[in-house]
Motif scaffolding. Structure first.
Motif, PDB file in Angstrom:
ATOM      1  N   TYR A  57      50.461  36.309  39.580  1.00  0.00           N
ATOM      2  CA  TYR A  57      49.119  36.891  39.614  1.00  0.00           C
ATOM      3  C   TYR A  57      48.374  36.766  38.286  1.00  0.00           C
ATOM      4  CZ  TYR A  57      50.035  39.200  44.131  1.00  0.00           C
ATOM      5  OH  TYR A  57      50.287  39.479  45.447  1.00  0.00           O
ATOM      6  N   PHE A  58      49.089  36.476  37.207  1.00  0.00           N
ATOM      7  CA  PHE A  58      48.471  36.354  35.888  1.00  0.00           C
ATOM      8  C   PHE A  58      48.160  34.908  35.510  1.00  0.00           C
ATOM      9  CE2 PHE A  58      50.842  40.335  35.788  1.00  0.00           C
ATOM     10  CZ  PHE A  58      49.857  41.202  35.360  1.00  0.00           C
ATOM     11  N   ASP A  59      48.585  33.956  36.328  1.00  0.00           N
ATOM     12  CA  ASP A  59      48.381  32.533  36.045  1.00  0.00           C
ATOM     13  C   ASP A  59      47.041  32.085  36.634  1.00  0.00           C
ATOM     14  OD1 ASP A  59      48.411  29.783  35.804  1.00  0.00           O
ATOM     15  OD2 ASP A  59      50.457  29.546  36.559  1.00  0.00           O
ATOM     16  N   LEU A  60      46.004  32.084  35.794  1.00  0.00           N
ATOM     17  CA  LEU A  60      44.667  31.732  36.276  1.00  0.00           C
ATOM     18  C   LEU A  60      44.573  30.282  36.727  1.00  0.00           C
ATOM     19  CD1 LEU A  60      42.329  33.656  33.793  1.00  0.00           C
ATOM     20  CD2 LEU A  60      43.226  34.384  36.002  1.00  0.00           C
ATOM     21  N   GLU A  61      45.376  29.405  36.126  1.00  0.00           N
ATOM     22  CA  GLU A  61      45.359  27.999  36.537  1.00  0.00           C
ATOM     23  C   GLU A  61      45.923  27.840  37.953  1.00  0.00           C
ATOM     24  OE1 GLU A  61      46.251  28.932  33.363  1.00  0.00           O
ATOM     25  OE2 GLU A  61      44.319  28.225  32.597  1.00  0.00           O
ATOM     26  N   GLU A  62      47.003  28.551  38.249  1.00  0.00           N
ATOM     27  CA  GLU A  62      47.561  28.517  39.607  1.00  0.00           C
ATOM     28  C   GLU A  62      46.541  29.050  40.607  1.00  0.00           C
ATOM     29  OE1 GLU A  62      50.877  30.653  42.510  1.00  0.00           O
ATOM     30  OE2 GLU A  62      50.758  31.293  40.413  1.00  0.00           O
ATOM     31  N   LEU A  63      45.956  30.179  40.281  1.00  0.00           N
ATOM     32  CA  LEU A  63      44.976  30.806  41.158  1.00  0.00           C
ATOM     33  C   LEU A  63      43.755  29.906  41.353  1.00  0.00           C
ATOM     34  CD1 LEU A  63      44.553  33.339  42.805  1.00  0.00           C
ATOM     35  CD2 LEU A  63      43.630  34.449  40.774  1.00  0.00           C
ATOM     36  N   GLU A  64      43.304  29.281  40.287  1.00  0.00           N
ATOM     37  CA  GLU A  64      42.149  28.384  40.379  1.00  0.00           C
ATOM     38  C   GLU A  64      42.449  27.194  41.288  1.00  0.00           C
ATOM     39  OE1 GLU A  64      39.159  25.744  37.577  1.00  0.00           O
ATOM     40  OE2 GLU A  64      40.416  27.265  36.639  1.00  0.00           O
ATOM     41  N   ALA A  65      43.599  26.573  41.111  1.00  0.00           N
ATOM     42  CA  ALA A  65      43.963  25.415  41.937  1.00  0.00           C
ATOM     43  C   ALA A  65      44.069  25.804  43.407  1.00  0.00           C
ATOM     44  CB  ALA A  65      45.283  24.818  41.442  1.00  0.00           C
ATOM     45  N   LYS A  66      44.663  26.952  43.681  1.00  0.00           N
ATOM     46  CA  LYS A  66      44.864  27.368  45.073  1.00  0.00           C
ATOM     47  C   LYS A  66      43.550  27.813  45.728  1.00  0.00           C
ATOM     48  CE  LYS A  66      49.760  28.207  44.742  1.00  0.00           C
ATOM     49  NZ  LYS A  66      50.876  29.142  44.821  1.00  0.00           N
ATOM     50  N   LEU A  67      42.694  28.508  44.987  1.00  0.00           N
ATOM     51  CA  LEU A  67      41.407  28.905  45.539  1.00  0.00           C
ATOM     52  C   LEU A  67      40.509  27.692  45.751  1.00  0.00           C
ATOM     53  CD1 LEU A  67      40.513  32.252  43.740  1.00  0.00           C
ATOM     54  CD2 LEU A  67      40.742  31.865  46.188  1.00  0.00           C
ATOM     55  N   GLU A  68      40.535  26.776  44.828  1.00  0.00           N
ATOM     56  CA  GLU A  68      39.723  25.562  44.963  1.00  0.00           C
ATOM     57  C   GLU A  68      40.159  24.759  46.191  1.00  0.00           C
ATOM     58  OE1 GLU A  68      37.654  22.757  41.706  1.00  0.00           O
ATOM     59  OE2 GLU A  68      39.825  22.951  41.524  1.00  0.00           O
ATOM     60  N   ALA A  69      41.458  24.686  46.420  1.00  0.00           N
ATOM     61  CA  ALA A  69      41.967  23.973  47.601  1.00  0.00           C
ATOM     62  C   ALA A  69      41.578  24.691  48.889  1.00  0.00           C
ATOM     63  CB  ALA A  69      43.487  23.825  47.504  1.00  0.00           C
ATOM     64  N   ALA A  70      41.667  26.017  48.884  1.00  0.00           N
ATOM     65  CA  ALA A  70      41.366  26.788  50.091  1.00  0.00           C
ATOM     66  C   ALA A  70      39.873  26.804  50.415  1.00  0.00           C
ATOM     67  CB  ALA A  70      41.860  28.226  49.929  1.00  0.00           C
ATOM     68  N   LEU A  71      39.048  26.789  49.381  1.00  0.00           N
ATOM     69  CA  LEU A  71      37.610  26.902  49.592  1.00  0.00           C
ATOM     70  C   LEU A  71      36.913  25.542  49.646  1.00  0.00           C
ATOM     71  CD1 LEU A  71      37.000  29.949  47.257  1.00  0.00           C
ATOM     72  CD2 LEU A  71      37.211  29.932  49.748  1.00  0.00           C
ATOM     73  N   GLY A  72      37.686  24.492  49.371  1.00  0.00           N
ATOM     74  CA  GLY A  72      37.162  23.135  49.512  1.00  0.00           C
ATOM     75  C   GLY A  72      36.155  22.744  48.511  1.00  0.00           C
TER      76      GLY A  72
END
Length: 90
Positions: free
Chosen positions: A75-90
């Motif tokens: 939950y603290f890894d902003l790069e992981e979160l960014e990659a996953k949100l970008e993939a999910a939101l297209g």
């Protein structure tokens, strides 16, 4: 757009995930409402959500949904979160 961050109780880790998701969405210039919730209320809170953010151990508790479920390992890894949100939101 609505995004729901869930955890077991809806106060600790979901609040951290909510804040970090908002930071990432700002970086991606995506306008979205992020809500923190506990797993018991996810069906009500996430009924109209496009994305549900959660940990691997809570995926089965979410149940049937039309939202994309994004599993976040750290939950603290902003790069992981960014990659996953970008993939999910297209």
């Amino acid at each position: 757009m609505k995004i729901v961050a869930i955890c077991g109780a809806g106060v600790g880790t979901s609040a951290i995930l909510k804040v970090n998701a908002e930071r990432v969405l700002d970086r991606l210039d995506i306008d979205a409402q992020v809500t923190a919730s506990d797993v018991a209320n996810v069906r009500v809170v996430a009924a109209d959500a496009q994305v549900i953010l959660t940990s691997p151990e809570l995926v089965d508790a979410i149940g049937e949904t039309n939202a994309d479920i994004v599993i976040v390992e750290n939950y603290f890894d902003l790069e992981e979160l960014e990659a996953k949100l970008e993939a999910a939101l297209g």
